[in-house]
Motif scaffolding. Structure first.
Motif, short mmCIF file in Angstrom:
data_model
loop_
_atom_site.label_atom_id
_atom_site.label_comp_id
_atom_site.label_asym_id
_atom_site.label_seq_id
_atom_site.Cartn_x
_atom_site.Cartn_y
_atom_site.Cartn_z
N LEU A 1 17.01 -3.98 -7.92
CA LEU A 1 18.32 -4.31 -7.40
C LEU A 1 18.85 -3.45 -6.26
CD1 LEU A 1 21.12 -6.02 -9.48
CD2 LEU A 1 21.92 -3.75 -8.33
N ARG A 2 18.93 -4.53 -5.20
CA ARG A 2 19.44 -3.79 -4.05
C ARG A 2 21.11 -3.40 -4.16
NH1 ARG A 2 20.19 -6.69 1.97
NH2 ARG A 2 21.09 -4.93 2.87
N HIS A 3 21.66 -2.53 -3.65
CA HIS A 3 23.03 -1.96 -3.78
C HIS A 3 23.97 -3.17 -3.26
CE1 HIS A 3 23.72 -1.60 0.51
NE2 HIS A 3 22.56 -1.08 0.76
N ASP B 1 11.86 2.59 3.36
CA ASP B 1 10.32 2.44 3.48
C ASP B 1 9.74 2.20 2.19
OD1 ASP B 1 7.58 2.68 4.27
OD2 ASP B 1 7.95 4.05 5.82
N TYR B 2 9.06 1.11 2.16
CA TYR B 2 8.47 0.70 0.68
C TYR B 2 7.41 1.68 0.44
CZ TYR B 2 4.05 -1.03 2.95
OH TYR B 2 2.94 -1.15 3.63
N ARG B 3 6.62 2.23 1.43
CA ARG B 3 5.54 3.15 1.17
C ARG B 3 6.14 4.56 0.40
NH1 ARG B 3 3.57 1.98 6.94
NH2 ARG B 3 5.89 2.46 7.16
N ASN C 1 17.28 -2.06 1.24
CA ASN C 1 16.68 -2.82 2.19
C ASN C 1 16.21 -1.92 3.45
OD1 ASN C 1 15.32 -4.74 0.87
ND2 ASN C 1 16.89 -6.37 1.92
N PRO C 2 15.22 -2.27 4.03
CA PRO C 2 14.22 -3.11 3.89
C PRO C 2 13.03 -2.67 2.58
CG PRO C 2 13.56 -1.98 5.61
CD PRO C 2 15.01 -1.65 5.61
N ALA C 3 13.15 -1.60 2.08
CA ALA C 3 12.35 -0.83 1.18
C ALA C 3 12.07 -2.24 0.30
CB ALA C 3 12.78 0.17 0.78
N PHE C 4 13.20 -2.32 -0.57
CA PHE C 4 12.78 -3.50 -1.80
C PHE C 4 12.40 -4.77 -1.37
CE2 PHE C 4 16.04 -1.63 -5.30
CZ PHE C 4 15.38 -0.40 -5.00
N THR C 5 12.71 -5.36 -0.33
CA THR C 5 12.13 -6.59 0.16
C THR C 5 10.57 -6.30 0.28
OG1 THR C 5 14.05 -7.41 1.15
CG2 THR C 5 12.14 -8.40 2.10
N ASP C 6 10.35 -5.24 1.12
CA ASP C 6 8.79 -5.08 1.64
C ASP C 6 8.05 -4.71 0.56
OD1 ASP C 6 9.64 -5.44 4.30
OD2 ASP C 6 9.81 -3.32 4.60
N ASP D 1 12.09 -13.14 2.44
CA ASP D 1 12.43 -12.68 3.77
C ASP D 1 13.43 -11.54 3.61
OD1 ASP D 1 10.82 -14.61 4.96
OD2 ASP D 1 12.64 -15.87 5.43
N ASN D 2 14.47 -11.46 2.63
CA ASN D 2 15.32 -10.56 2.82
C ASN D 2 15.95 -10.64 1.27
OD1 ASN D 2 17.28 -8.61 3.78
ND2 ASN D 2 18.76 -10.39 3.62
#
Length: 164
Positions: free
Chosen positions: A7-9, A87-89, A111-116, A128-129
């Protein structure tokens, strides 16, 4: 099989340009959307522990979720410094340290960590987002929290704009 809930903030405020990024609060829309998402998720999920970024907007999102989903407030929640990342990594590294006995995780972050992360875990672009206060459930075909890329399927998504 593992399940990852992301869940993105909720929408944050940019009203005070002097605030550090991690100190930004929610704006009016974010304050509205977090409880609405909590209420909507309460009809789809059992309450569970949540791991949350230490950023103020993420912590306030978790508080809002609990307002809309009171049973969630009774669960243990933890603030994880490592989840304050874009960063998703970094998220993959954090996940690789989770004990294999944990079958389900719920994260509140950025984001963008969660999308990636969602796109990497499914091995294909599934979105995409991830919008603010947007939720994703990923089903991962694995017994542990390592070797995750490409092992997942997006099984559910819910965005605030889809709520009545």
């Amino acid at each position: 099989m593992k399940t990852l809930h992301l869940l993105r903030h909720a929408k944050s405020s940019w009203d005070d340009p002097l605030l550090a990024d991690r100190d930004r609060p929610l704006n009016r829309r974010g304050q509205r959307d977090a409880p609405r998402m909590g209420q909507a998720l309460s009809t789809r999920l059992d309450p569970m522990a949540v791991s949350c970024s230490p950023a103020r907007r993420a912590r306030l999102t978790l508080e809002g979720l609990c307002q809309g989903w009171p049973e969630l407030a009774n669960c243990a929640h933890d603030i994880q410094e490592s989840l304050y990342t874009f960063d998703y990594r970094d998220l993959l590294d954090w996940l690789s340290c989770v004990p294999g006995s944990s079958d389900s995780l719920f994260l509140v972050g950025h984001n963008p960590a969660f999308t990636d992360l969602a796109n990497v875990l499914t091995g294909t672009p599934v979105l995409d987002n991830l919008p603010t206060a947007g939720y994703l459930r990923l089903e991962l075909s694995t017994d542990g929290w390592t070797d995750l890329p490409g092992s997942g399927v997006l099984s559910e998504r819910l965005f605030p704009r889809e709520l009545r």
